[in-house]
Design a protein around this motif. Sequence first.
Motif, short mmCIF file in Angstrom:
data_model
loop_
_atom_site.label_atom_id
_atom_site.label_comp_id
_atom_site.label_asym_id
_atom_site.label_seq_id
_atom_site.Cartn_x
_atom_site.Cartn_y
_atom_site.Cartn_z
N LYS A 40 -30.39 15.61 -38.23
CA LYS A 40 -29.58 16.94 -38.32
C LYS A 40 -30.24 18.32 -37.77
O LYS A 40 -29.78 19.02 -37.20
CB LYS A 40 -29.05 17.02 -39.62
CG LYS A 40 -27.99 15.82 -39.86
CD LYS A 40 -26.97 16.36 -40.68
CE LYS A 40 -25.97 15.38 -40.89
NZ LYS A 40 -24.46 15.83 -40.77
N GLU A 41 -31.55 18.37 -38.34
CA GLU A 41 -32.22 19.67 -37.85
C GLU A 41 -32.66 19.71 -36.51
O GLU A 41 -32.77 20.66 -35.98
CB GLU A 41 -33.65 19.72 -38.88
CG GLU A 41 -33.06 19.72 -40.15
CD GLU A 41 -32.39 20.98 -40.38
OE1 GLU A 41 -32.43 22.17 -40.10
OE2 GLU A 41 -31.39 20.64 -41.48
N ASN A 42 -32.84 18.63 -35.61
CA ASN A 42 -33.22 18.63 -34.30
C ASN A 42 -31.97 18.56 -33.34
O ASN A 42 -32.31 18.87 -32.35
CB ASN A 42 -33.81 17.05 -34.01
CG ASN A 42 -35.22 16.96 -34.81
OD1 ASN A 42 -35.80 17.93 -35.01
ND2 ASN A 42 -35.55 15.78 -35.11
N ILE A 43 -30.63 18.57 -33.93
CA ILE A 43 -29.61 19.00 -33.33
C ILE A 43 -29.88 20.53 -32.50
O ILE A 43 -29.36 20.57 -31.63
CB ILE A 43 -28.33 18.52 -33.71
CG1 ILE A 43 -27.16 18.34 -32.85
CG2 ILE A 43 -27.89 19.68 -34.79
CD1 ILE A 43 -27.34 17.23 -32.45
N PHE A 44 -30.24 21.47 -33.64
CA PHE A 44 -30.40 22.55 -32.86
C PHE A 44 -31.37 22.52 -31.66
O PHE A 44 -30.89 23.54 -30.69
CB PHE A 44 -30.81 23.43 -33.90
CG PHE A 44 -29.75 24.00 -34.91
CD1 PHE A 44 -28.53 24.33 -34.54
CD2 PHE A 44 -29.81 23.57 -36.35
CE1 PHE A 44 -27.36 24.78 -35.39
CE2 PHE A 44 -28.79 23.72 -37.04
CZ PHE A 44 -27.59 24.41 -36.74
N ILE A 45 -32.41 21.90 -31.78
CA ILE A 45 -33.32 21.95 -30.60
C ILE A 45 -32.53 21.39 -29.40
O ILE A 45 -32.85 21.61 -28.38
CB ILE A 45 -34.68 21.17 -30.95
CG1 ILE A 45 -35.20 21.98 -32.20
CG2 ILE A 45 -35.56 20.91 -29.80
CD1 ILE A 45 -36.56 20.95 -32.72
#
Length: 66
Positions: A40-45
Motif C-alpha cells: 500500500k505504501e509503494n503504490i504512491f511510488i
Amino acid sequence: MVLGIIFISVGIYYIIGIYFHWEWFKEQPKVQRLASIIGKENIFIFYLIIGIILIIFGYLNIILIK
C-alpha cells in the motif's frame, strides 16, 4: 499535440495526487490488486513513476510531432 497535452496533464494530476496523499488514489478497486502485490505504501511510488513517464511522453509528443 493534443495527445501530448493530455499526457502532461494526467502526469501532473498523478504527481499532485501523490503530493497531497489523496487516499482515494489507492482505494480504487483496480488498484487494490496492484497494491496487494507491491504494498500500500509503494503504490504512491508507482504513481510517481507513471506520472513522470506520462509527462516525458507528452513532452516528446509535443516536441517531435509538429
